[in-house]
Design an enzyme around this catalytic site. Sequence first.
Site, PDB file in Angstrom:
ATOM      1  CD1 TRP A  27     -33.681  55.831  27.960  1.00 26.55           C
ATOM      2  CD2 TRP A  27     -31.950  57.172  27.476  1.00 26.55           C
ATOM      3  NE1 TRP A  27     -34.087  57.120  28.176  1.00 26.55           N
ATOM      4  CE2 TRP A  27     -33.052  57.974  27.872  1.00 26.55           C
ATOM      5  CE3 TRP A  27     -30.759  57.801  27.125  1.00 26.55           C
ATOM      6  CZ2 TRP A  27     -32.971  59.356  27.933  1.00 26.55           C
ATOM      7  CZ3 TRP A  27     -30.694  59.180  27.185  1.00 26.55           C
ATOM      8  CH2 TRP A  27     -31.788  59.945  27.579  1.00 26.55           C
ATOM      9  CB  SER A  61     -30.140  52.415  33.386  1.00 27.01           C
ATOM     10  OG  SER A  61     -29.583  51.988  32.157  1.00 27.01           O
ATOM     11  CD  GLU A  63     -37.393  53.916  34.305  1.00 27.50           C
ATOM     12  OE1 GLU A  63     -36.536  53.852  33.377  1.00 27.50           O
ATOM     13  OE2 GLU A  63     -37.636  54.958  34.922  1.00 27.50           O
ATOM     14  CB  VAL A  90     -26.087  51.430  27.406  1.00 23.33           C
ATOM     15  CG1 VAL A  90     -24.917  52.304  26.904  1.00 23.33           C
ATOM     16  CG2 VAL A  90     -25.878  49.981  26.992  1.00 23.33           C
ATOM     17  CB  SER A  95     -23.766  68.515  29.158  1.00 20.45           C
ATOM     18  OG  SER A  95     -25.185  68.565  29.131  1.00 20.45           O
ATOM     19  CB  THR A  96     -26.546  67.338  33.617  1.00 20.65           C
ATOM     20  OG1 THR A  96     -27.090  66.018  33.411  1.00 20.65           O
ATOM     21  CG2 THR A  96     -27.079  68.297  32.567  1.00 20.65           C
ATOM     22  CG  HIS A  98     -29.764  62.588  34.335  1.00 19.49           C
ATOM     23  ND1 HIS A  98     -30.057  61.823  33.238  1.00 19.49           N
ATOM     24  CD2 HIS A  98     -30.823  62.463  35.158  1.00 19.49           C
ATOM     25  CE1 HIS A  98     -31.245  61.270  33.392  1.00 19.49           C
ATOM     26  NE2 HIS A  98     -31.728  61.648  34.535  1.00 19.49           N
TER      27      HIS A  98
HETATM   28  O1  LIG Z   1     -30.167  60.052  30.618  1.00 19.20           O
HETATM   29  N1  LIG Z   1     -29.528  59.149  30.187  1.00 19.20           N
HETATM   30  C1  LIG Z   1     -29.848  57.795  30.232  1.00 19.20           C
HETATM   31  C2  LIG Z   1     -31.048  57.289  30.786  1.00 19.20           C
HETATM   32  N2  LIG Z   1     -31.979  58.124  31.284  1.00 19.20           N
HETATM   33  C3  LIG Z   1     -33.354  57.710  31.519  1.00 19.20           C
HETATM   34  C4  LIG Z   1     -33.570  57.125  32.904  1.00 19.20           C
HETATM   35  O2  LIG Z   1     -32.924  55.868  33.014  1.00 19.20           O
HETATM   36  C5  LIG Z   1     -35.071  56.916  33.164  1.00 19.20           C
HETATM   37  O3  LIG Z   1     -35.584  56.025  32.186  1.00 19.20           O
HETATM   38  C6  LIG Z   1     -35.854  58.203  33.126  1.00 19.20           C
HETATM   39  O4  LIG Z   1     -35.233  59.156  33.969  1.00 19.20           O
HETATM   40  C7  LIG Z   1     -37.308  58.011  33.566  1.00 19.20           C
HETATM   41  O5  LIG Z   1     -37.357  57.465  34.866  1.00 19.20           O
HETATM   42  N3  LIG Z   1     -31.254  55.946  30.838  1.00 19.20           N
HETATM   43  C8  LIG Z   1     -30.320  55.081  30.342  1.00 19.20           C
HETATM   44  O6  LIG Z   1     -30.519  53.862  30.396  1.00 19.20           O
HETATM   45  N4  LIG Z   1     -29.162  55.550  29.784  1.00 19.20           N
HETATM   46  C9  LIG Z   1     -28.883  56.868  29.722  1.00 19.20           C
HETATM   47  O7  LIG Z   1     -27.798  57.246  29.224  1.00 19.20           O
END
Ligand SMILES: O=Nc1c(NC[C@H](O)[C@H](O)[C@H](O)CO)[nH]c(=O)[nH]c1=O
Length: 164
Positions: A27, A61, A63, A90, A95-96, A98
């Site tokens: 990401w 991240s 994972e 990173v 907007s949530t 999460h």
């Molecule tokens: O949502 N934003 C981000 C994100 N979401 C994915 C999450 O880490 C994971 O891979 C999935 O939920 C699947 O498990 N992962 C990031 O590294 N940076 C972000 O900014």
Amino acid sequence: MAIKGLGKPEQKYDGSNLRIGIIHARWNKEVIDALVKGAIKRLRELNVQEENIIVESVPGSFELPFATKALFAKQEKANQPLDAVIPIGVLLKGSTMHFEYICDSVTHQLMKLNIELNKPVIFGVLTCLTEEQAKARAGLSSSSVHNHGEDWGAAAVEMSIKFN
Ligand SMILES: O=Nc1c(NC[C@H](O)[C@H](O)[C@H](O)CO)[nH]c(=O)[nH]c1=O
């Protein structure tokens, strides 16, 4: 004169006998790639051999903790144990909520792995409110050429030599 920051290294550690893992999320690729490059640059400057830098990627991240623990185990099984791992991610505020939940859980789990595995797990996760903040910490913005990835590479070598 700003006081924030790592300052000069205590000494130039020699990483020529170390094996270091890098697990990076995919990401926010532009910033990730700069951070990974910075970490590798510093590891090489500290004499870690190219073949002893093991790089793997994961989707995001969230994972990183699982993959960090799995990489230590995989390398142990291959009789090529790692001295330290640098998880790199990173996280950018959306907007949530999460962002908050991932930042909090990933940070705690990575910290726990240091203690659980008794191995240095360097905190290489940027938790940024804006893209500009992320770029500035990867040396990608006009306001900053400092790449935090380099600090993480140096920390991995220092911690491996001092405490392994
Ligand atoms: O949502 N934003 C981000 C994100 N979401 C994915 C999450 O880490 C994971 O891979 C999935 O939920 C699947 O498990 N992962 C990031 O590294 N940076 C972000 O900014």
